[in-house]
Write an enzyme that holds these catalytic residues in place. Sequence first.
Site, PDB file in Angstrom:
ATOM      1  N   SER A  31       0.623  -1.243  -0.071  1.00 17.29           N
ATOM      2  CA  SER A  31      -0.119   0.083   0.132  1.00 17.29           C
ATOM      3  C   SER A  31       0.673   1.301   0.006  1.00 17.29           C
ATOM      4  O   SER A  31       0.421   2.175  -0.424  1.00 17.29           O
ATOM      5  CB  SER A  31      -1.115   0.035   1.137  1.00 17.29           C
ATOM      6  OG  SER A  31      -0.171   0.076   2.391  1.00 17.29           O
ATOM      7  N   ASP A  34       1.218   0.045   8.323  1.00 17.21           N
ATOM      8  CA  ASP A  34       2.506  -0.330   8.345  1.00 17.21           C
ATOM      9  C   ASP A  34       3.455  -0.216   7.085  1.00 17.21           C
ATOM     10  O   ASP A  34       2.646   0.129   5.923  1.00 17.21           O
ATOM     11  CB  ASP A  34       2.792  -1.837   8.753  1.00 17.21           C
ATOM     12  CG  ASP A  34       2.141  -2.999   7.762  1.00 17.21           C
ATOM     13  OD1 ASP A  34       1.397  -2.302   7.022  1.00 17.21           O
ATOM     14  OD2 ASP A  34       2.432  -4.170   7.980  1.00 17.21           O
ATOM     15  N   ASP A  84       5.681  -2.391   3.772  1.00 13.35           N
ATOM     16  CA  ASP A  84       6.264  -3.543   3.663  1.00 13.35           C
ATOM     17  C   ASP A  84       7.404  -3.275   3.001  1.00 13.35           C
ATOM     18  O   ASP A  84       7.301  -2.348   1.939  1.00 13.35           O
ATOM     19  CB  ASP A  84       5.224  -4.324   2.794  1.00 13.35           C
ATOM     20  CG  ASP A  84       3.934  -4.870   3.328  1.00 13.35           C
ATOM     21  OD1 ASP A  84       4.103  -5.461   4.494  1.00 13.35           O
ATOM     22  OD2 ASP A  84       2.863  -4.394   2.671  1.00 13.35           O
ATOM     23  N   ASP A 109       7.327  -4.345   7.912  1.00 12.54           N
ATOM     24  CA  ASP A 109       7.499  -5.744   7.607  1.00 12.54           C
ATOM     25  C   ASP A 109       8.751  -6.036   6.515  1.00 12.54           C
ATOM     26  O   ASP A 109       8.540  -5.617   5.506  1.00 12.54           O
ATOM     27  CB  ASP A 109       6.454  -6.291   7.133  1.00 12.54           C
ATOM     28  CG  ASP A 109       5.310  -6.593   8.120  1.00 12.54           C
ATOM     29  OD1 ASP A 109       5.528  -6.653   9.295  1.00 12.54           O
ATOM     30  OD2 ASP A 109       4.011  -7.070   7.584  1.00 12.54           O
ATOM     31  N   LYS A 133     -10.861  -0.175  -0.572  1.00  9.96           N
ATOM     32  CA  LYS A 133     -10.295  -1.019   0.855  1.00  9.96           C
ATOM     33  C   LYS A 133     -10.731  -0.408   2.108  1.00  9.96           C
ATOM     34  O   LYS A 133     -11.115  -1.553   3.003  1.00  9.96           O
ATOM     35  CB  LYS A 133      -8.588  -0.459   0.805  1.00  9.96           C
ATOM     36  CG  LYS A 133      -7.917  -0.983  -0.013  1.00  9.96           C
ATOM     37  CD  LYS A 133      -6.425  -0.514  -0.093  1.00  9.96           C
ATOM     38  CE  LYS A 133      -5.790  -1.257   1.306  1.00  9.96           C
ATOM     39  NZ  LYS A 133      -4.523  -0.920   1.511  1.00  9.96           N
ATOM     40  N   TYR A 172     -11.834  -8.033   4.705  1.00  9.61           N
ATOM     41  CA  TYR A 172     -10.430  -7.582   4.420  1.00  9.61           C
ATOM     42  C   TYR A 172      -9.550  -8.567   5.131  1.00  9.61           C
ATOM     43  O   TYR A 172      -9.036  -8.133   6.324  1.00  9.61           O
ATOM     44  CB  TYR A 172     -10.251  -6.026   4.431  1.00  9.61           C
ATOM     45  CG  TYR A 172      -9.169  -5.632   4.012  1.00  9.61           C
ATOM     46  CD1 TYR A 172      -8.963  -4.616   3.003  1.00  9.61           C
ATOM     47  CD2 TYR A 172      -7.701  -5.844   4.510  1.00  9.61           C
ATOM     48  CE1 TYR A 172      -8.038  -4.244   2.154  1.00  9.61           C
ATOM     49  CE2 TYR A 172      -6.592  -5.398   4.015  1.00  9.61           C
ATOM     50  CZ  TYR A 172      -6.444  -4.702   3.023  1.00  9.61           C
ATOM     51  OH  TYR A 172      -5.390  -4.025   2.366  1.00  9.61           O
TER      52      TYR A 172
END
Length: 600
Positions: free
Chosen positions: A97, A108, A110, A162, A223, A232
């Site tokens: 995202s 968060d 990624d 992450d 979303k 979701y």
Amino acid sequence: MTSYDEQGGQLHPDLNKRCMGPPPPTREEESAQENDLIEILESFGCFESYVELRHRENVVQRLESLFKEWLTEMCLQMNLPDIVPQKVGGKLVPFGSHHLGVASKGADIDVLCVGPGFLQRKDFFSSFVRKLMRQREVKDIRVIEEAFVPVVKLTFEGIEIDLVFARVARYRVPQEMDLLREDWLQGTDLHSVRSLNGYRVTEEILRLVPNVQNFRLALRTIKLWAKQRNIYSNSLGFLGGVSWAILVARICQEYPNASASTLVTTFFKEYNMWKWPNPIMLRELKDCHFNLPVWDARVNLADRSHSMPIITPAYPMQNTAFNVTPSTLAIMKEEIQRGHTIARWSQLFEKPNFLRKYVSKYVIICQNMNMCVLANTIYTFLNIDISKHYVLLQATSATEEQHPAWVGLVESRVRHLVVDLERNVLVSRAHIKVQSYPERSTGNARAPVRTKWLIGLVFNEQGGRHLAIDLTLQRFSEIVHSVACRCQMFREGMSTSARYMSQKDFSWDLPQEPGRRVISEEPQPSVSTAAPSPTSHQATKRSRSPHSETSSKKFKSDEGPSEEVCLSQSKSGGLKRARTPESESPSKRVRTDLLRPAET
């Protein structure tokens, strides 16, 4: 355009309008709708401020610097020629995202770390993790090396990260490396291919949509809607962020000149009519013959059984909705149909009241799982006016430090329990509520930590319902313990459980919804199974609630009997999306006379 009847006569103008459908909105109407949509998204915290965005970018840059330092240190440690540390390079890029430009407040990041092929994967998950732990900005590190996509979870200056790692068959990784080139995948191990594809898929989506700005606004809307309607979660059998992005991207391709608000309404219209399992693809299937698994229902028999194929646009193409089950597909179709009938944006994002959708009569208890099965419930949240059941899963740990990893393991197996329940001839539907309910003691530091999940059941027949699923629940508990022992993460105090009782023996209420507690007034018979207690290193706590979007990268749990169960939402808000749209204010207890089905 004028319409005529079979005799050649002109039809009435009103009839002509009904035949042709409503006229498309004017530019002024589209602009007003889009402004209303942006205002609602802002009220849900879907946009980051400039300061927050800059902070995220600085965190990514700092991580990149640490990663490149570590690569140089590893080269020196391996006594490689002096030229290698100078040229090794290294690449760190965000995906998901954040890279799509649709991250919401508190989300968060990624991050993909790309290193040279002479490094071992275990070096990243040991040596680099130790380097991160020495940084004062880093907190709550947890390594999940056994996941489908191995990951390091941490918090860096308050932002959850992450990290995934990929190594390419090269001695150096230049910053200008184009990760979209398929030849980088040749000779690369499967774990690295999966890690690389997180970025490759995200970048391909952005390149394949005709208008990125409209795509981003439409995707933010979808979303938010999916999170609000509890559909979701990739790990629990619904759709994750990548799947929703591909679905929106396809609508953008089909309607390249449409505004964002029109794309959203068209999204519901198109997918309300879509005939699954026809696949959703942004480009034609492609096979580079690198001996990597590629989704192709034309040649792979197993791919033909997928309920909802949503195919990634980057090689090797995969089905992002592999976890979807017949029940979750039916639930999502019903939600899309509801979205198609909604007239106002505010109605689209209304949260379903779970308790009013489930009015239960019985609860099944299975001691070795700390799991409740609430039976004879009214499953009104799916607009089905017949009596149903539900299952309450519970994961228990002795300490806060153990709990996140244990909850992750249990949650990663919940989808398999749903599939097993669906295979039962007496069960026509199993619906997992994607929001889990952490329970923490406020006064006793030694009290166990618990997390619960609800699974709604619809039965085909009246007789022997609890007997039909007892063995399924027991088998689930045994599998959880087996996996926990195999990956050496089981600790004393970890357990799972389930129990059965009638409605007259309890009253209950969910956090953020009317009803909150499950109280047993009389002792209930139960069966327990002693769990093995292997030893291993202890996972480090990460300050996020255990029902993260990426919980499929985690592992499981278990518990003993409890006389009183309080289902309460975590107030830490530390999890991925628990701080954004789906975050809710603490609930208050209400009378049991409020526990009646919602009017639809």
